[in-house]
Scaffold this active site. Structure first.
Site, PDB file in Angstrom:
ATOM      1  N   SER A 205       0.847  -1.186   0.000  1.00 39.99           N
ATOM      2  CA  SER A 205       0.000   0.000   0.000  1.00 39.99           C
ATOM      3  C   SER A 205       0.884   1.238   0.000  1.00 39.99           C
ATOM      4  CB  SER A 205      -0.904   0.024   1.238  1.00 39.99           C
ATOM      5  OG  SER A 205      -1.572   1.275   1.363  1.00 39.99           O
TER       6      SER A 205
ATOM      7  N   TYR B 236      -1.681   0.336  10.383  1.00 38.10           N
ATOM      8  CA  TYR B 236      -1.809  -0.129   8.999  1.00 38.10           C
ATOM      9  C   TYR B 236      -0.576   0.226   8.178  1.00 38.10           C
ATOM     10  CZ  TYR B 236      -3.820  -0.773   4.326  1.00 38.10           C
ATOM     11  OH  TYR B 236      -4.045  -1.173   3.041  1.00 38.10           O
TER      12      TYR B 236
END
Length: 297
Positions: free
Chosen positions: A181, A194
């Protein structure tokens, strides 16, 4: 009193021109890619495991890989939806099989590998897609939330990759594609757990690539920007969405099919000399600096 003035080189003050009135940007239309539209047999007869394949990006990857001729293993902790995905792919005439897997549990990961070998005899491709999302400020992130993200996103990728790679070693070939990501590349609000986990995936990708190259196993990662998924809809606030739209040159979220197409490329023989690469699929987010609407001046 000086908020509408600027200091000139001679030390005098000059009035600033009135700021431009912001104009609404038109969101570009995008036609999602479909498996049928780009199918060309690039994974013909290869066996591909996709984790987190019951829904979202994983399901789209599974569908595209199956359409490209792969024998697809739908691995997901959600047994019902995973089974439904495999059944629907099979009903379309493609080869798919589902198995329930909690990627944070080594015994279940090994069962995934053993089951795939029993079903198909080998493993050619692994896509580490399974993950979890969280939008929580660093100061408010609990240890339990932190640990869950690390376990699912990073440890799960490690366990699946290690188990699959050991199998691939016997054939001297294979391709592993990790779904990372852009949150793992930049500091961002609400991404303490995250972003840290995804940053770990990016570094793990590079280390695996270095160590497995001589064994014939290619390792790369797709690093998506914001994508329209159930996860993003539930974790991205209105402020988060607007911030992304303002920073992305294409001024939109990505489609699941666009991430799947990137994963397909990296898994295919077309990417035979691409190794240890982090492929950003982000609408230009990582390349953007100063942006403004010149037409509004």
């Amino acid at each position: 009193m000086f908020k509408d003035a600027a200091m000139l080189s001679n030390g005098q003050l000059a009035e600033l021109p009135a700021p431009p009135v912001p104009r609404e940007r038109a969101t570009p239309e995008v036609t999602p890619l479909t498996a049928e539209a780009i199918s060309s047999g690039r994974l013909q007869d290869k066996v591909a495991i996709i984790t987190g394949a019951a829904t979202g990006i994983g399901r789209t990857i599974a569908s595209l890989f199956a359409a490209e001729g792969a024998r697809v293993v739908v691995a997901d902790i959600d047994d019902e939806r995973g089974s439904r995905t495999a059944t629907e792919l099979s009903a379309d005439g493609w080869n798919a099989w589902s198995t329930t897997t909690d990627i944070t549990r080594p015994a279940q990961v090994q069962s995934l590998i053993d089951g795939t070998l029993a079903k198909y005899g080998r493993i050619d491709v692994l896509v580490n897609n399974a993950g979890a999302g969280l939008n929580r400020p660093f100061i408010d992130t609990t240890l339990e939330e932190w640990q869950r993200l690390i376990d699912v996103v990073l440890t799960g990728t490690f366990l699946c990759s290690q188990a699959a790679a050991k199998c691939m070693l016997t054939r001297g070939s294979g391709a592993i594609v990790n779904i990372a990501s852009i949150s793992g590349q930049y500091g961002a609000q609400g991404r303490a757990a995250y972003g840290s986990a995804k940053a770990g995936v990016i570094q793990l990708t590079k280390i695996m690539a270095v160590e497995l190259a001589s064994k014939g196993i290619r390792v790369n990662a797709v690093s998506p920007g914001p994508v329209v998924t159930e996860q993003s809809l539930s974790t991205h606030t209105a402020a988060t969405r607007q911030a992304y739209l303002d920073r992305i040159p294409l001024h939109r979220y990505g489609e699941r099919s666009e991430i799947a197409a990137a994963a397909l490329f990296l898994a295919s023989d077309e990417a035979s000399f691409i190794h240890g690469h982090i492929l950003n699929v982000d609408g230009g987010f990582a390349s953007a600096g100063l942006m403004f609407d010149a037409a509004a001046e």
